[in-house]
Design an enzyme around this catalytic site. Structure first.
Site: not given
Length: 606
Positions: A160, A196, A254, A277, A317, A366, A371, A397-398, A401, A435, A501-502
């Site tokens: 990683w 992962c 993940h 996993d 959680n 939620e 819950e 905020r964005v 794009s 990531y 942000l991606y």
């Protein structure tokens, strides 16, 4: 009295059984059949034929079908389908990555059986290991441990740190077949490198090949809780930067797998999807593996359930607490409403190239009474504590794009819902991030030492992020983390907001040239336009697809691809049988990496 029957030979009817059981592509030299479905054998006797009135023929077969799915459509998706999608990106920008599982490709079944035969339990006691393989719980646990190589001759080595020069970058892989073949061809030596989603995808291939219905799932804002206290604590300096131990982290996403099976070892109601996993994170009973644990047990907060329920429960959680450590050594708790663990848990839909949100299978809504009951059962005290309200809120905020190679603005949006005017200090910072939450260099900062917040007001503070600042430090995850820290010195209060942000890669275009009919030679034309302001060097397209290519094909482009120009190659495809196929493509270059694309190819009759 008729002489005894003497068996001369047994015809396994390989062609007919392989067709009826959808195993013809898996193995053509051996009988491979599926549980719960009739198959045919033809017996040839010496001397005379079988006479029902005289002869008694006994045929005994013993199985256990603990992985049966009622839905034929689901069986087709989770056992027979060789291509799919894995979800990456961020919770607010989910990105689908095509993957070739290829469980029916040549040699894969033998490789999967070899994987079982080199696992430590087989080497210690072969007969006991083989006997226990009738249980999918046991097989799933073995596969979870063998896909990583931390304890054994497993398939993949994880890394990683973004240094992959002596192997293959995890982002480069587009399918499991090449990985499994490399492992087998190099004498069960570990393949470099996995992360992962690669571990999960290879486990999915192995389990589907063995007939266990399996799917890859992605959890966004996934917690890695080492001490099972269901709490991730970050200690930050006065600028909001994380200090000290970083072993417990929130990963942007993940991936693991779910397999469908009964659980005769557990109480009724825990059959169905089980989380497994294979990514090596923590040891389970002395081995780097995790699960299987019923997804239903995670939803109910039943942490006593085998296997590894506390770890998986924390992944979806855990609570997050941020502490600000001041110069005098004292710490103050910061309010952070922007980070919720366990969001938009995703898998591919049955029969469609779309995302299915399965969060509801892991968590109750939620704030619901169910819950609270689950948290009470899990003794999750932090989640049961009422959250304090401050009257001041902030979120990132964005405004547009965000494409790879572009400059763009993000905003700290601050609201003061109180009657009091406030004077605050705002620190805005953008850093590249992997990531798994590991931060890289800064690529944008701004400080406002005296920000006035009028009563019942809203403020939107921009931060400009430039390509020239992030281009050399962006990881292959294409992620940037923006952090805002709002400090009110008079009240000694800290308000933290973060957003991942991606950056969207350019589209890979795939055209199939020729008439898509059975046994016709086809050519795929693959292209990508350079979105950057600089040339791309070392450009390579890699193409893979079950039934479409015998081997993974890599095509290099020797000349630089100038800004705005198109990189284009052609790839020959194999003659195909009737059906739906998927072509998966990866593009690599010096400045633009791990760009993925796919194309469905529908082959009709001749």
């Amino acid at each position: 009295m008729a002489e005894d029957l003497a068996l001369e030979r047994c015809d396994l009817e390989l062609e007919a059984n392989g067709r009826d059981h959808h195993t013809a592509d898996l193995c053509r030299e051996k009988l491979v059949v599926r549980r719960g479905q009739p198959f045919r054998l033809t017996l040839h006797f010496e001397g005379r034929g079988y006479e029902a009135s005289v002869d008694r023929l006994t045929f005994s077969v013993v199985t256990a079908d603990a992985v049966y799915l009622d839905s034929e459509e689901a069986r087709r998706e989770y056992v027979l389908t060789q291509q799919g999608f894995i979800y990456q990106g961020s919770a607010k920008f989910i990105k689908s990555i095509p993957w070739n599982f290829g469980q029916f490709e040549d040699g894969i079944l033998d490789i999967c059986l070899m994987l079982l035969d080199v696992n430590p339990k087989f080497l210690q006691d072969a007969s006991r290991d083989c006997s226990r393989r009738r249980s999918p719980v046991y097989v799933g646990r073995v596969v979870s441990g063998m896909v990583n190589c931390n304890d054994d001759q497993g398939v993949l080595l994880g890394r990683w740190d973004n240094n992959y020069g002596d192997g293959v970058s995890p982002m480069f892989w587009i399918g499991s077949v090449d990985i499994l073949r490399r492992w087998k061809n190099h004498g069960c030596q570990r393949v470099k490198y996995g992360q992962c989603w690669v571990f999960a995808a290879v486990a999915c291939t192995v389990l589907r090949c063995l007939g266990v219905p399996t799917r890859v799932v992605t959890n966004y804002n996934s917690a890695h809780d080492q001490n099972s206290n269901l709490l991730i604590e970050y200690f930050r300096n006065e600028f909001g930067e994380i200090q000290g131990d970083k072993s417990e982290m929130i990963w942007n996403f993940h991936c693991w797998v779910e397999s469908w099976m009964t659980r005769p070892d557990l109480q009724s109601g825990y059959e169905g999807w089980q989380a497994l996993d294979p990514t090596p994170q923590e040891k389970s009973e002395g081995t780097y593996c995790c699960g299987p644990v019923p997804v239903r047990a995670i939803k109910e907060g039943d942490l006593s359930t085998k296997y590894d329920a506390p770890f998986v429960f924390a992944e979806v959680n855990a609570d997050v607490v941020d502490w600000i450590r001041q110069d005098d050594g004292s710490v103050t708790k910061s309010i952070n409403r922007s980070l919720i663990v366990g969001l938009k848990i995703s898998t591919k839909s049955v029969g469609r190239d779309e995302r299915e949100d399965i969060t509801h299978t892991y968590k109750y809504p939620e704030g619901s009474s169910e819950e609270r009951e689950a948290f009470t059962r899990a003794n999750h005290l932090n989640k049961l504590t009422e959250k304090e309200e401050t009257g001041v809120a902030m979120r990132i905020r964005v405004g547009q794009s965000m494409n790879m190679g572009s400059d763009f603005d993000v905003f700290a949006h601050i609201t003061n819902n109180t009657e009091e005017a406030r004077v605050c200090r705002l620190l805005l910072c953008a850093r590249t991030v992997s990531y798994n939450g590991v931060l890289g260099p800064e690529c944008g900062t701004q400080q406002l030492p005296d920000l006035a917040l009028e009563p019942f007001s809203e403020n939107s503070i921009p931060l400009r992020i430039l390509y020239e600042k992030y281009c050399d430090c962006l990881t292959e995850s294409n992620l940037i983390k923006v952090r805002g820290l709002l400090v009110e010195p008079a009240a000694n209060s800290y308000l933290l907001a973060e957003r991942d942000l991606y950056l969207e890669n350019p589209e890979i275009k795939i055209r199939v040239l020729g008439e898509p009919k059975q046994n016709r030679r086809l050519v795929a034309e693959v292209s990508l336009r350079n979105p950057l302001t600089v040339p791309l060097l070392g450009c390579t397209f890699t193409v893979e697809g079950a039934g479409l290519t015998e081997e993974q094909q890599a095509v290099e482009i020797p000349d630089p691809v100038e800004a705005g120009e198109e990189a284009k190659v052609r790839v020959d495809l194999l003659p195909l049988h009737v059906g739906r196929h998927k072509l998966v493509v990866d593009f690599e270059s010096d400045k633009l990496k791990a760009v993925k694309g796919y194309r469905n190819v529908i082959i009709g009759p001749p």
